[in-house]
Motif scaffolding. Sequence first.
Motif, PDB file in Angstrom:
ATOM      1  N   UNK A  22       0.827  -1.205   0.000  1.00 42.03           N
ATOM      2  CA  UNK A  22       0.000   0.000   0.000  1.00 42.03           C
ATOM      3  C   UNK A  22       0.865   1.261   0.000  1.00 42.03           C
ATOM      4  N   UNK A  23       1.910   1.270   0.810  1.00 41.42           N
ATOM      5  CA  UNK A  23       2.811   2.426   0.851  1.00 41.42           C
ATOM      6  C   UNK A  23       3.479   2.659  -0.503  1.00 41.42           C
ATOM      7  N   UNK A  24       4.011   1.592  -1.084  1.00 44.56           N
ATOM      8  CA  UNK A  24       4.677   1.724  -2.379  1.00 44.56           C
ATOM      9  C   UNK A  24       3.709   2.178  -3.460  1.00 44.56           C
ATOM     10  N   UNK A  25       2.499   1.661  -3.429  1.00 43.97           N
ATOM     11  CA  UNK A  25       1.489   2.063  -4.401  1.00 43.97           C
ATOM     12  C   UNK A  25       1.234   3.560  -4.318  1.00 43.97           C
ATOM     13  N   UNK A  26       1.088   4.075  -3.117  1.00 43.53           N
ATOM     14  CA  UNK A  26       0.781   5.494  -2.942  1.00 43.53           C
ATOM     15  C   UNK A  26       1.994   6.390  -3.178  1.00 43.53           C
ATOM     16  N   UNK A  27       3.166   5.920  -2.761  1.00 45.10           N
ATOM     17  CA  UNK A  27       4.366   6.733  -2.922  1.00 45.10           C
ATOM     18  C   UNK A  27       4.843   6.813  -4.368  1.00 45.10           C
ATOM     19  N   UNK A  28       4.646   5.748  -5.124  1.00 44.80           N
ATOM     20  CA  UNK A  28       5.184   5.723  -6.484  1.00 44.80           C
ATOM     21  C   UNK A  28       4.177   6.124  -7.553  1.00 44.80           C
ATOM     22  N   UNK A  29       2.927   6.311  -7.186  1.00 47.02           N
ATOM     23  CA  UNK A  29       1.907   6.730  -8.148  1.00 47.02           C
ATOM     24  C   UNK A  29       2.268   8.130  -8.663  1.00 47.02           C
ATOM     25  N   UNK A  30       2.445   8.287  -9.945  1.00 44.49           N
ATOM     26  CA  UNK A  30       2.838   9.563 -10.574  1.00 44.49           C
ATOM     27  C   UNK A  30       4.180  10.080 -10.053  1.00 44.49           C
ATOM     28  N   UNK A  31       5.071   9.185  -9.669  1.00 45.19           N
ATOM     29  CA  UNK A  31       6.369   9.601  -9.138  1.00 45.19           C
ATOM     30  C   UNK A  31       7.486   9.149 -10.072  1.00 45.19           C
TER      31      UNK A  31
END
Length: 65
Positions: A22-31
């Motif tokens: 979940x953290x990786x999904x949110x941190x890397x979205x559009x990053x």
Amino acid sequence: MTTNKGFKDWNTVFPNATSIAALLDRLTHHADVTLIEGTSYRVRESELEAAARKKLNSEGKTPAH
């Protein structure tokens, strides 16, 4: 955000695999993820300061604050 651990090593910090995903999904979205390899300047500075303190202590002096 910066870290000294690769994504595959996050399980040493976050024990729950679901939370990591979940953290990786949110941190890397559009990053943009940039991998920087090499010696950390913070570690280098810390080592130089520790060596200077050790030298002062061996000479019987106290470091200035």
